[in-house]
Design an enzyme around this catalytic site. Structure first.
Site, PDB file in Angstrom:
ATOM      1  N   TYR A 351       1.084  -1.181  -0.232  1.00 10.39           N
ATOM      2  CA  TYR A 351       0.011   0.148   0.266  1.00 10.39           C
ATOM      3  C   TYR A 351       1.306   1.285  -0.304  1.00 10.39           C
ATOM      4  CZ  TYR A 351      -3.803   2.921   0.351  1.00 10.39           C
ATOM      5  OH  TYR A 351      -5.447   3.415   0.272  1.00 10.39           O
ATOM      6  N   GLU A 385      -5.281   6.010   5.616  1.00  9.56           N
ATOM      7  CA  GLU A 385      -5.992   4.834   5.265  1.00  9.56           C
ATOM      8  C   GLU A 385      -4.802   3.850   4.968  1.00  9.56           C
ATOM      9  OE1 GLU A 385      -4.155   6.433   0.623  1.00  9.56           O
ATOM     10  OE2 GLU A 385      -3.933   8.064   2.192  1.00  9.56           O
ATOM     11  N   LYS A 446      -0.652  -0.977 -14.268  1.00 12.24           N
ATOM     12  CA  LYS A 446      -1.883  -0.730 -13.039  1.00 12.24           C
ATOM     13  C   LYS A 446      -2.487  -1.124 -12.422  1.00 12.24           C
ATOM     14  CE  LYS A 446      -2.845   1.232  -8.838  1.00 12.24           C
ATOM     15  NZ  LYS A 446      -2.291   0.143  -7.637  1.00 12.24           N
TER      16      LYS A 446
HETATM   17  P1  IOT Z   1      -3.081  -1.138  -5.251  1.00 13.90           P
HETATM   18  O1  IOT Z   1      -2.497  -0.518  -4.755  1.00 13.90           O
HETATM   19  O2  IOT Z   1      -3.555  -1.820  -6.040  1.00 13.90           O
HETATM   20  O3  IOT Z   1      -3.941  -2.167  -3.182  1.00 13.90           O
HETATM   21  C1  IOT Z   1      -3.062  -1.753  -2.163  1.00 13.90           C
HETATM   22  C2  IOT Z   1      -1.900  -2.989  -1.059  1.00 13.90           C
HETATM   23  O4  IOT Z   1      -2.763  -3.720  -1.332  1.00 13.90           O
HETATM   24  C3  IOT Z   1      -1.211  -3.709  -2.327  1.00 13.90           C
HETATM   25  O5  IOT Z   1       0.344  -3.169  -2.233  1.00 13.90           O
HETATM   26  C4  IOT Z   1      -1.651  -5.378  -1.620  1.00 13.90           C
HETATM   27  O6  IOT Z   1      -0.767  -5.295  -0.795  1.00 13.90           O
HETATM   28  C5  IOT Z   1      -3.309  -5.006  -1.166  1.00 13.90           C
HETATM   29  N1  IOT Z   1      -3.681  -5.706  -2.553  1.00 13.90           N
HETATM   30  C6  IOT Z   1      -4.418  -5.046  -3.554  1.00 13.90           C
HETATM   31  N2  IOT Z   1      -5.103  -5.768  -4.437  1.00 13.90           N
HETATM   32  C7  IOT Z   1      -5.369  -6.702  -3.487  1.00 13.90           C
HETATM   33  C8  IOT Z   1      -5.929  -8.175  -3.908  1.00 13.90           C
HETATM   34  N3  IOT Z   1      -6.368  -9.142  -4.605  1.00 13.90           N
HETATM   35  N4  IOT Z   1      -5.329  -9.693  -3.394  1.00 13.90           N
HETATM   36  C9  IOT Z   1      -3.960  -8.968  -1.226  1.00 13.90           C
HETATM   37  N5  IOT Z   1      -4.113  -8.351  -1.495  1.00 13.90           N
HETATM   38  C10 IOT Z   1      -4.209  -7.358  -2.564  1.00 13.90           C
HETATM   39  C11 IOT Z   1      -4.861   1.941  -4.384  1.00 13.90           C
HETATM   40  C12 IOT Z   1      -4.491   1.559  -5.139  1.00 13.90           C
HETATM   41  O7  IOT Z   1      -4.460   1.546  -6.148  1.00 13.90           O
HETATM   42  O8  IOT Z   1      -4.276   0.120  -4.328  1.00 13.90           O
HETATM   43  N6  IOT Z   1      -3.580   2.626  -3.445  1.00 13.90           N
HETATM   44  C13 IOT Z   1      -3.362   3.130  -4.183  1.00 13.90           C
HETATM   45  C14 IOT Z   1      -3.048   5.348  -4.142  1.00 13.90           C
HETATM   46  C15 IOT Z   1      -3.717   5.763  -2.873  1.00 13.90           C
HETATM   47  C16 IOT Z   1      -4.114   7.082  -2.744  1.00 13.90           C
HETATM   48  N7  IOT Z   1      -4.213   7.861  -1.421  1.00 13.90           N
HETATM   49  C17 IOT Z   1      -3.970   9.027  -2.296  1.00 13.90           C
HETATM   50  N8  IOT Z   1      -3.756   9.332  -3.142  1.00 13.90           N
HETATM   51  N9  IOT Z   1      -4.069   9.629  -0.649  1.00 13.90           N
HETATM   52  C18 IOT Z   1      -1.763   3.098  -3.038  1.00 13.90           C
HETATM   53  O9  IOT Z   1      -0.383   4.436  -3.539  1.00 13.90           O
HETATM   54  O10 IOT Z   1      -1.453   2.238  -2.464  1.00 13.90           O
HETATM   55 MG    MG Z   2      -0.117  -0.882  -5.838  1.00 17.46          MG
END
Ligand code: IOT
Ligand code: MG
Length: 516
Positions: A351, A385, A446
């Site tokens: 994250y 978050e 992504k």
């Molecule tokens: P994303 O980057 O897809 O997911 C964040 C984390 O959640 C991943 O790195 C992983 O550890 C876990 N994860 C995601 N999908 C799965 C899955 N299907 N199964 C298990 N674990 C999973 C949003 C996002 O797209 O999440 N987060 C962004 C952006 C945050 C924006 N915030 C802001 N602008 N203040 C990020 O940077 O992670």
């Molecule tokens: Mg990610």
């Protein structure tokens, strides 16, 4: 029980010259609770500590007129220990903080790289401190003669906790802290902040301990990729603990990088990985590719879409936010954490990587990329978050290596041309990890967790089927979250007591009437 979780994961604490203050904690985070009473002759510090193991020895330290409580953990202990006379090895993070406070005063907090919230009683003052990212949210209510602080706002809200009683005068201002419109009298500390309060007089002082870098560094490609890999490797190593770590992976570059470096840190021991998806959408094949490559013990969890949405009250309960985007990212993770099992686990995630790297911004022009990074680094604070409560609702501790203080500084400060290069987003990270991951993973575009799990689409579909006009979807989502926040945070109700379908119907009805 030996656990690799931090000694304490949350607290409610009240400082007051009066004795016998009643505490009524409300936590979404699961764990045992221990009551702590400290007194230094001028004031008392009463607290309820939340923890996973037996007695939370490593979460309280005292000497002279000072007592320190720490929820969370530090990641730069060796560096910090080197600052102490005779290279004293502190037996726990909280003892280290106490020793550093002794030596550096309030500036001690500028030295810490960690994931923590601290409350300290010194003489007639109270110090409240967050880590650089405010990754463990910390809330406060204050009036002359009493300061209450908690890692969950619900512990300070209304009748649940020790909130400002009706008619009592709250401190005119808690400078530097953010007031919460939905919870009058409750403020949230900012990221990288120490709030110093003279409890009897009500005088306050604010110290900032961290700011996102604004400058950008120019590095040759090889140096940049080495720096990213080495810094991230160090951050992962500092977070793996002593038991088998669990990495939640989507099969994207961020979480796969963390998984690869966790395997390395485990030094031959097999680590666990876990992927979640719904019956409609999942990234299981992509996650499996990574798991096979790294030879992890891998599992998949399918959360039916209806169940996923029904857990929205839990996501709001844990994250204490009404931000629609954030809740859509956090909902699938909440659902996942609730299904990890009964044994408390240390969970690593990818994250936050997209924030300093501009990964959510699917466009390569450098001015726009730079603007997105600057904007996101200037606005993350208060969104919650990164909150550990999200996994703590399932009894687990989560930590995010990409938001390690040093990793974040490196990633944020790299010039944008290293983040987007040769037509690739997150180029510097992908290139840094190329030797440790399959090429398909390194090159994978992504996909946000809200997309990969179908969360955004499912939430929209639910509201449309309840009669919300598509043009009103965003507003309707916000109203649903607001209604949930009122119930599970402001009123302190358990999420299971909330009829989610009814909440959706009420919002949809309001929307139809306002449009019709
Ligand atoms: P994303 O980057 O897809 O997911 C964040 C984390 O959640 C991943 O790195 C992983 O550890 C876990 N994860 C995601 N999908 C799965 C899955 N299907 N199964 C298990 N674990 C999973 C949003 C996002 O797209 O999440 N987060 C962004 C952006 C945050 C924006 N915030 C802001 N602008 N203040 C990020 O940077 O992670
Ligand atoms: Mg990610």
């Amino acid at each position: 029980m030996v656990t690799t979780l931090p000694a304490a994961t949350g607290f409610l604490a009240v400082a007051s010259p009066d004795s016998g203050v009643a505490l009524r904690p409300a936590f979404a985070a699961q764990g045992s609770r221990t009551v702590v009473r400290e007194s230094n002759g001028r004031q008392h510090l009463y607290a309820v500590l939340l923890h996973a193991g037996a007695v939370p020895d490593g979460s309280v330290a005292r000497r002279g007129g000072t007592a320190v409580l720490l929820a969370g953990e530090l990641y730069n202990q060796p560096d910090l220990c080197s600052l102490l006379p005779d290279g004293a090895a502190a037996d726990s993070d909280v003892h280290l903080v106490l020793a550093l406070l002794d030596r550096y005063g309030v500036s001690a907090f500028r030295l810490l790289n960690g994931r923590f919230a601290v409350v300290a009683m010194l003489g007639n003052r109270v110090l409240l401190a967050t880590d650089h990212a405010g990754s463990v949210p910390l809330y406060v209510t204050a009036r002359p003669g009493q300061v209450a602080a908690a890692t969950e706002a619900k512990s300070l809200a209304g009748t649940a906790g020790v909130g400002v009683p009706p008619g009592a005068r709250s401190l005119a201002a808690l400078p530097g802290a953010r007031s919460l419109a939905a919870l009058p009298g409750v403020c949230q500390l900012r990221a990288g902040m120490v709030l110093e309060i003279d409890v009897a007089k009500g005088a306050t002082d604010v110290h900032r301990t961290w700011r996102p870098p604004l400058e950008r560094r120019i590095l040759p490609e090889g140096e940049a990729t080495d720096l990213v890999r080495d810094t991230l490797r160090h951050a992962v190593r500092a977070r793996t603990g002593t038991d088998t770590p669990l990495v939640v992976i989507s099969g994207g570059i961020d979480s796969s990088s963390v998984a690869a470096l966790t395997v390395e840190a485990a030094g031959g021991a097999t680590i666990d990985t876990l992927a979640m998806g719904s019956e409609h959408d999942n990234e299981f094949p992509e996650a499996r590719t990574v798991a096979e490559h790294l030879a992890t013990r891998h599992s998949e969890i399918i959360v039916p879409t209806a169940d996923l949405l029904a857990q929205l009250p839990y996501a709001v309960w844990a994250a204490e936010t009404t931000n629609v985007d954030i809740i859509e990212y956090l909902l699938p993770l909440t659902a996942l954490y609730l299904r990890v099992g009964d044994t408390p686990r240390r969970i690593l995630t990818g994250y936050g990587a997209d924030i300093p790297l501009g990964g959510m911004h699917r466009e390569g022009r450098l001015p726009a990329l730079e603007q997105a990074v600057s904007h996101d680094m200037a606005t993350f604070d208060g969104l919650n978050e990164m909150t550990p409560v999200l996994s703590a609702v399932g009894g687990h501790w989560s930590t995010h290596p990409f938001w390690d203080r040093e990793v974040l500084a490196v990633l944020t400060s790299l010039e944008a041309g290293l983040k987007h290069r040769y037509g690739r987003d997150k180029w510097v990270l992908r290139t840094a990890m190329a030797d440790l991951l399959p090429a398909t993973t390194v090159n994978r575009p992504k996909l946000g967790v809200h997309e990969g799990s179908g969360t955004t689409a499912a939430f929209s579909a639910l509201l449309v089927s309840a009669g919300v006009p598509p043009s009103q979807l965003r507003e309707a989502k916000y109203l649903v979250l607001q209604a949930l926040f009122r119930r599970v945070v402001a009123n302190g109700e358990h999420p299971d007591a909330v009829d989610f379908a009814k909440t959706v119907d009420e919002v949809a009805g309001m929307q139809r009437r306002s449009v019709g």
